[in-house]
Enzyme design. Structure first.
Site, PDB file in Angstrom:
ATOM      1  N   ALA A 167      80.703 -32.562 -16.275  1.00 55.79           N
ATOM      2  CA  ALA A 167      80.449 -31.452 -15.352  1.00 55.79           C
ATOM      3  C   ALA A 167      79.050 -31.586 -14.770  1.00 55.79           C
ATOM      4  O   ALA A 167      78.170 -32.222 -15.350  1.00 55.79           O
ATOM      5  CB  ALA A 167      80.569 -30.113 -16.080  1.00 55.79           C
TER       6      ALA A 167
ATOM      7  N   GLY B 276      79.787 -32.905 -22.937  1.00 50.65           N
ATOM      8  CA  GLY B 276      79.245 -33.253 -24.249  1.00 50.65           C
ATOM      9  C   GLY B 276      78.652 -34.637 -24.371  1.00 50.65           C
ATOM     10  O   GLY B 276      77.500 -34.814 -24.764  1.00 50.65           O
ATOM     11  N   GLY B 277      79.445 -35.663 -24.028  1.00 54.83           N
ATOM     12  CA  GLY B 277      78.957 -37.033 -24.206  1.00 54.83           C
ATOM     13  C   GLY B 277      77.770 -37.361 -23.333  1.00 54.83           C
ATOM     14  O   GLY B 277      76.852 -38.077 -23.753  1.00 54.83           O
TER      15      GLY B 277
ATOM     16  N   ASN C  97      75.531 -35.193 -22.260  1.00 51.79           N
ATOM     17  CA  ASN C  97      74.380 -34.510 -22.856  1.00 51.79           C
ATOM     18  C   ASN C  97      73.848 -35.262 -24.065  1.00 51.79           C
ATOM     19  O   ASN C  97      72.633 -35.406 -24.246  1.00 51.79           O
ATOM     20  CB  ASN C  97      74.762 -33.082 -23.251  1.00 51.79           C
ATOM     21  CG  ASN C  97      74.842 -32.148 -22.065  1.00 51.79           C
ATOM     22  OD1 ASN C  97      74.286 -32.432 -21.001  1.00 51.79           O
ATOM     23  ND2 ASN C  97      75.531 -31.042 -22.239  1.00 51.79           N
TER      24      ASN C  97
ATOM     25  N   ARG D 101      84.074 -31.132 -12.026  1.00 45.36           N
ATOM     26  CA  ARG D 101      83.834 -29.684 -12.052  1.00 45.36           C
ATOM     27  C   ARG D 101      82.345 -29.342 -11.999  1.00 45.36           C
ATOM     28  O   ARG D 101      81.482 -30.172 -12.328  1.00 45.36           O
ATOM     29  CB  ARG D 101      84.452 -29.071 -13.321  1.00 45.36           C
ATOM     30  CG  ARG D 101      83.868 -29.630 -14.608  1.00 45.36           C
ATOM     31  CD  ARG D 101      84.551 -29.083 -15.836  1.00 45.36           C
ATOM     32  NE  ARG D 101      84.025 -29.734 -17.030  1.00 45.36           N
ATOM     33  CZ  ARG D 101      83.943 -29.153 -18.229  1.00 45.36           C
ATOM     34  NH1 ARG D 101      84.372 -27.917 -18.388  1.00 45.36           N
ATOM     35  NH2 ARG D 101      83.447 -29.805 -19.262  1.00 45.36           N
TER      36      ARG D 101
ATOM     37  N   SER E   6      85.226 -31.312 -24.002  1.00 41.55           N
ATOM     38  CA  SER E   6      86.603 -30.846 -23.874  1.00 41.55           C
ATOM     39  C   SER E   6      87.463 -31.871 -23.148  1.00 41.55           C
ATOM     40  O   SER E   6      86.959 -32.842 -22.586  1.00 41.55           O
ATOM     41  CB  SER E   6      86.616 -29.524 -23.101  1.00 41.55           C
ATOM     42  OG  SER E   6      86.137 -29.730 -21.774  1.00 41.55           O
TER      43      SER E   6
ATOM     44  N   GLY F 206      74.315 -21.795 -35.888  1.00 41.13           N
ATOM     45  CA  GLY F 206      73.576 -20.864 -35.045  1.00 41.13           C
ATOM     46  C   GLY F 206      72.243 -20.486 -35.669  1.00 41.13           C
ATOM     47  O   GLY F 206      71.458 -21.356 -36.079  1.00 41.13           O
TER      48      GLY F 206
ATOM     49  N   VAL G 191      72.111 -23.379 -24.052  1.00 37.48           N
ATOM     50  CA  VAL G 191      72.897 -24.468 -23.460  1.00 37.48           C
ATOM     51  C   VAL G 191      72.410 -25.818 -23.997  1.00 37.48           C
ATOM     52  O   VAL G 191      71.220 -26.127 -23.941  1.00 37.48           O
ATOM     53  CB  VAL G 191      72.794 -24.439 -21.928  1.00 37.48           C
ATOM     54  CG1 VAL G 191      73.559 -25.620 -21.320  1.00 37.48           C
ATOM     55  CG2 VAL G 191      73.331 -23.124 -21.381  1.00 37.48           C
TER      56      VAL G 191
ATOM     57  N   ASP H  59      74.614 -30.265 -28.562  1.00 40.17           N
ATOM     58  CA  ASP H  59      74.540 -31.670 -28.144  1.00 40.17           C
ATOM     59  C   ASP H  59      73.212 -32.294 -28.545  1.00 40.17           C
ATOM     60  O   ASP H  59      73.158 -33.471 -28.921  1.00 40.17           O
ATOM     61  CB  ASP H  59      74.728 -31.768 -26.627  1.00 40.17           C
ATOM     62  CG  ASP H  59      76.099 -31.298 -26.174  1.00 40.17           C
ATOM     63  OD1 ASP H  59      77.074 -31.500 -26.922  1.00 40.17           O
ATOM     64  OD2 ASP H  59      76.190 -30.725 -25.074  1.00 40.17           O
TER      65      ASP H  59
END
Length: 312
Positions: free
Chosen positions: A12, A40-41, A43, A90, A138, A225, A251, A255
């Site tokens: 994205a 993900g990857g 990042n 996206r 995802s 968290g 954000v 990652d």
């Protein structure tokens, strides 16, 4: 040959903005807009590059937004290879509301990816030997969850250590396929995997060890968290408390954590040390605005005073 390869099937462009207040029907004026390559990857590759690792990012991308994604990856100084899709990559949007301090995340499904495009992506992965193969993020529409097990078979055939960070059916498929060296679920994802309440630390430890003892993963790193993180292996469970930093954006924290853990393990360091680096990187990421990730300077600054992780 890169030391580490990351794979992002659903990348994205991450847009982060600030607004004074978010209200329905009104035009929301934003400022301080930041555009970064995401997924993900990608990042994880950005984090590894910042830490000085030898990494290459492979991603599926298409359309004018796919071209922009490549431009943004180049600006991040990450070595990369894009596999074409007919759909447009996206764009996700995160808006920080200054009045409340809340973040609003708008995450798109992504373009539909055809079986032929997935096959091309898997061929690209198989063509790049590496020591660590990281599949993170995802899956877009049209991609079956079983692709995560297929990626694991590619890793096994090349002798690479398979690292997984995804969710839902894709995560279950990856673990069912076997050969996972490291998996990084969130606390909610861990609970979904084991089907039991994991609200207390003892249950969290037992659930993570269950994945190890049943052979679904060699190591399980769980991000908790504000409670930090844990890392389970055949030697038991290690825990590290979260570091006290000002939270500017969440954000990319997971990652950053995963990238630093892989970086440490790839250097031959112990799981305890890898966990300490991971928590420091996660803290460094949340202290950055928007979609900016951790820098090596900030990670080293936060890591230095941290005591080694202790057994749970």
């Amino acid at each position: 040959m890169p030391d580490i390869v990351t794979l992002t099937i659903n990348p994205a462009i991450d847009l982060w903005s600030e607004a004074e207040v978010i209200r329905p029907t009104h035009k929301i004026r934003t400022w301080n807009d930041l555009y970064d390559p995401g997924g993900g990857g990608i990042n994880v590759a950005r984090v590894l590059t910042n830490l000085g690792a030898d990494v290459e990012a492979i991603a599926i991308a298409g359309g004018v937004t796919g071209a922009l994604l490549g431009e943004l990856i180049e600006e991040a100084r990450v070595r990369y290879r894009l596999v074409h899709t007919d759909g447009r990559t996206r764009i996700n949007h995160v808006v920080f509301e200054r009045r409340s301090g809340a973040e609003y995340r708008f995450v798109l499904d992504g373009p539909r990816v055809s079986p032929a495009e997935i096959e091309a992506c898997l061929r690209a992965v198989a063509e790049v030997p590496c020591r660590y193969l990281v599949a993170s993020g995802s899956l877009p529409p049209g991609v079956p969850a079983t692709v995560m097990a297929e990626i694991g078979r590619i890793a096994a055939a090349s002798g690479a250590r398979y690292v997984v960070d995804t969710s839902g059916e894709a995560l279950r498929a990856a673990l069912a396929g076997g050969g996972v060296h490291l998996v990084k679920p969130s606390l909610g994802e861990l609970q979904e995997l084991v089907g039991e309440d994991v609200s207390d630390p003892a249950a969290q430890d037992a659930a993570a060890m269950q994945l190890v003892e049943t052979g679904r993963a060699d190591m399980v790193a769980v991000t908790l968290g504000p409670d930090g993180a844990l890392l389970a292996s055949r030697d038991g469970v290690l825990r590290k408390a979260a570091l006290p930093v000002e939270v500017r954006s969440t954000v990319g924290a997971g990652d950053s954590f995963l990238g630093a853990v892989i970086w440490s393990l790839a250097r031959g360091e112990s799981p305890a040390e890898a966990l300490a680096w991971g928590v420091a990187a996660g803290a460094a990421a949340i202290s950055q605005p928007g979609t900016k990730l951790c820098t090596r300077e900030n990670v080293e600054r936060l890591h230095a005073p941290v005591r080694p992780a202790t057994p749970s």
